[in-house]
Motif scaffolding. Structure first.
Motif, PDB file in Angstrom:
ATOM      1  N   LEU A 169      43.192  22.734  37.058  1.00  0.00           N
ATOM      2  CA  LEU A 169      44.532  23.342  36.502  1.00  0.00           C
ATOM      3  C   LEU A 169      44.190  23.997  35.220  1.00  0.00           C
ATOM      4  CD1 LEU A 169      47.584  24.291  37.420  1.00  0.00           C
ATOM      5  CD2 LEU A 169      48.065  22.422  36.287  1.00  0.00           C
ATOM      6  N   THR A 170      44.203  25.201  34.964  1.00  0.00           N
ATOM      7  CA  THR A 170      43.930  26.112  33.630  1.00  0.00           C
ATOM      8  C   THR A 170      45.448  26.738  33.069  1.00  0.00           C
ATOM      9  OG1 THR A 170      43.440  28.321  34.821  1.00  0.00           O
ATOM     10  CG2 THR A 170      41.774  26.547  34.201  1.00  0.00           C
TER      11      THR A 170
ATOM     12  N   CYS B 285      45.441  16.949  33.175  1.00  0.00           N
ATOM     13  CA  CYS B 285      45.253  18.393  33.044  1.00  0.00           C
ATOM     14  C   CYS B 285      44.219  18.655  32.363  1.00  0.00           C
ATOM     15  CB  CYS B 285      46.521  19.238  33.241  1.00  0.00           C
ATOM     16  SG  CYS B 285      47.966  18.844  34.102  1.00  0.00           S
TER      17      CYS B 285
ATOM     18  N   TYR C  92      43.573  18.977  42.241  1.00  0.00           N
ATOM     19  CA  TYR C  92      44.206  20.237  41.710  1.00  0.00           C
ATOM     20  C   TYR C  92      44.529  20.137  40.300  1.00  0.00           C
ATOM     21  CZ  TYR C  92      48.178  23.340  40.834  1.00  0.00           C
ATOM     22  OH  TYR C  92      48.875  24.067  40.415  1.00  0.00           O
ATOM     23  N   LEU C  93      44.881  18.921  39.727  1.00  0.00           N
ATOM     24  CA  LEU C  93      45.360  18.966  38.395  1.00  0.00           C
ATOM     25  C   LEU C  93      44.053  19.217  37.435  1.00  0.00           C
ATOM     26  CD1 LEU C  93      47.914  15.940  38.309  1.00  0.00           C
ATOM     27  CD2 LEU C  93      48.345  18.412  38.297  1.00  0.00           C
TER      28      LEU C  93
ATOM     29  N   ILE D  52      55.223  18.823  37.929  1.00  0.00           N
ATOM     30  CA  ILE D  52      54.248  19.726  38.426  1.00  0.00           C
ATOM     31  C   ILE D  52      54.190  19.486  39.940  1.00  0.00           C
ATOM     32  CG2 ILE D  52      51.801  20.376  38.474  1.00  0.00           C
ATOM     33  CD1 ILE D  52      51.642  19.443  35.535  1.00  0.00           C
TER      34      ILE D  52
ATOM     35  N   LEU E  94      49.637  26.659  33.102  1.00  0.00           N
ATOM     36  CA  LEU E  94      50.602  25.829  33.499  1.00  0.00           C
ATOM     37  C   LEU E  94      52.134  26.819  32.854  1.00  0.00           C
ATOM     38  CD1 LEU E  94      51.603  23.231  34.924  1.00  0.00           C
ATOM     39  CD2 LEU E  94      51.566  22.007  32.795  1.00  0.00           C
TER      40      LEU E  94
ATOM     41  N   LEU F 115      43.191  22.348  31.005  1.00  0.00           N
ATOM     42  CA  LEU F 115      44.487  23.381  30.667  1.00  0.00           C
ATOM     43  C   LEU F 115      44.096  24.312  29.519  1.00  0.00           C
ATOM     44  CD1 LEU F 115      47.396  23.919  31.541  1.00  0.00           C
ATOM     45  CD2 LEU F 115      48.329  22.586  29.930  1.00  0.00           C
TER      46      LEU F 115
ATOM     47  N   HIS G 194      52.771  25.791  41.963  1.00  0.00           N
ATOM     48  CA  HIS G 194      51.608  25.451  41.641  1.00  0.00           C
ATOM     49  C   HIS G 194      50.729  24.715  42.865  1.00  0.00           C
ATOM     50  CE1 HIS G 194      51.914  25.837  37.285  1.00  0.00           C
ATOM     51  NE2 HIS G 194      52.986  25.657  37.377  1.00  0.00           N
TER      52      HIS G 194
END
Length: 326
Positions: free
Chosen positions: A31-32, A50, A27-28, A9, A34, A53, A15
């Motif tokens: 993250l929603t 994440c 940032y991770l 990633i 991927l 997610l 990203h």
């Protein structure tokens, strides 16, 4: 072997570059979505950072089994079509999953979805099965999806029987094209349980060649709007429903008439005992009828009497009628 990991990633420009003001760990956490489709990925590594997610795109890869997604309790959409998945494992923690795309894999048995109580769409079309195999369903999985599943796609999976799917009473869109469904009566019975069904595709099945195939399904599925890609006219549906009701009423009337048959008021016999009392068909008062005692019992000769003349003959031959006072 390409493995989906945090490092992969980090190397993806699509990203991390979008949020340069954040540190990579932060940032991770934000993250929603991927996107890692068509990357020759064969395995899923540790993505637990994440934690938020919600949508994961992994279609068109080489993934052989589902793993390391237990952290994704917020995941709502999972796209894993066109991989090499053979078994549905490790999905029990995805309790918010709403849409699951698994078409074009190698799945033989649909199982392990008992905890996915919010699943609304399940796409399983075009499984790459061995010769003679067909897609099967674990009854426990079907029962757990009975109150939530609205969309089911099982096209092109060598399926010849869908009776087990009857429990899915909330289905609105059903696609089973290019299978081996052939029994019209079974389908009519099954579809009568799907009161919410709006769209259905059975094209490419042997049953489509049956007489009145389309008409019969339209009368059974009263909420259906589109069948095999063709819209259903409401006036046509009402005409077919009325025609079917009239036909069934006429059939019931004919069956009832055959069972009852013509009524015969009295049993036929060729022997009349002249010493018997008054016939039940004659009513006499004590005042007008003399007490009559037969001197001897006579047996009349055997007669061939038509049914229509039975009553008149009995009236003439009865001894009571000749002893009534004027």
């Amino acid at each position: 072997m390409v493995r989906l990991t945090i490092d992969l990633i980090a190397k993806s420009r699509n990203h991390f570059k979008k949020k340069r003001g954040l540190s990579f760990p932060d940032y991770l956490k934000t993250l929603t979505h991927l996107h890692f489709s068509s990357k020759n990925i064969e395995d899923i590594g540790d993505l637990s950072m994440c934690r938020n997610l919600t949508v994961l795109y992994l279609y068109d890869n080489q993934i052989t089994h589902i793993c390391n997604l237990g952290f994704a309790s917020n995941l709502t959409h999972l796209y894993m079509q066109n991989n090499n998945i053979t078994h549905l494992d490790n999905l029990t923690n995805l309790q918010k999953l709403s849409k699951l795309y698994l078409g074009g894999n190698r799945i033989v048995v649909v199982e392990g979805l008992e905890k996915l109580c919010e699943l609304k769409e399940l796409h399983l079309e075009n499984q790459r099965l061995a010769p003679g195999e067909k897609l099967l369903f674990d009854p426990r999985t079907l029962l757990s999806l009975a109150e939530s599943l609205c969309v089911l796609n099982i096209s092109n999976n060598n399926i010849d029987d869908i009776r087990d799917l009857t429990v899915l009473k909330e289905l609105q869109h059903f696609s089973a094209a290019d299978n081996k469904l052939h029994n019209m009566e079974e389908l009519e019975d099954e579809f009568s349980h799907w009161l919410q069904l709006l769209r259905m595709d059975l094209s490419g099945n042997p049953v489509c060649k049956k007489p009145k195939y389309r008409d019969r399904l339209i009368t059974v599925c009263k909420s259906l709007e589109v069948l095999d890609g063709r819209e259903i006219n409401e006036l046509t549906r009402q005409f077919l429903i009325n025609w079917k009701a009239s036909k069934e009423a006429k059939k019931k009337k004919n069956i009832k008439h055959m069972r009852t048959g013509p009524l015969i008021p009295y049993p036929l016999t060729s022997d009349f005992n002249m010493g018997q009392g008054p016939h039940p068909g004659h009513v006499h008062s004590h005042a007008n009828v003399q007490r009559w005692k037969p001197q001897q019992s006579l047996r009349a000769p055997k007669l061939q009497i038509p049914v229509c003349g039975l009553l008149s003959h009995m009236a003439v031959s009865s001894p009571i009628c000749s002893h009534v006072d004027a």
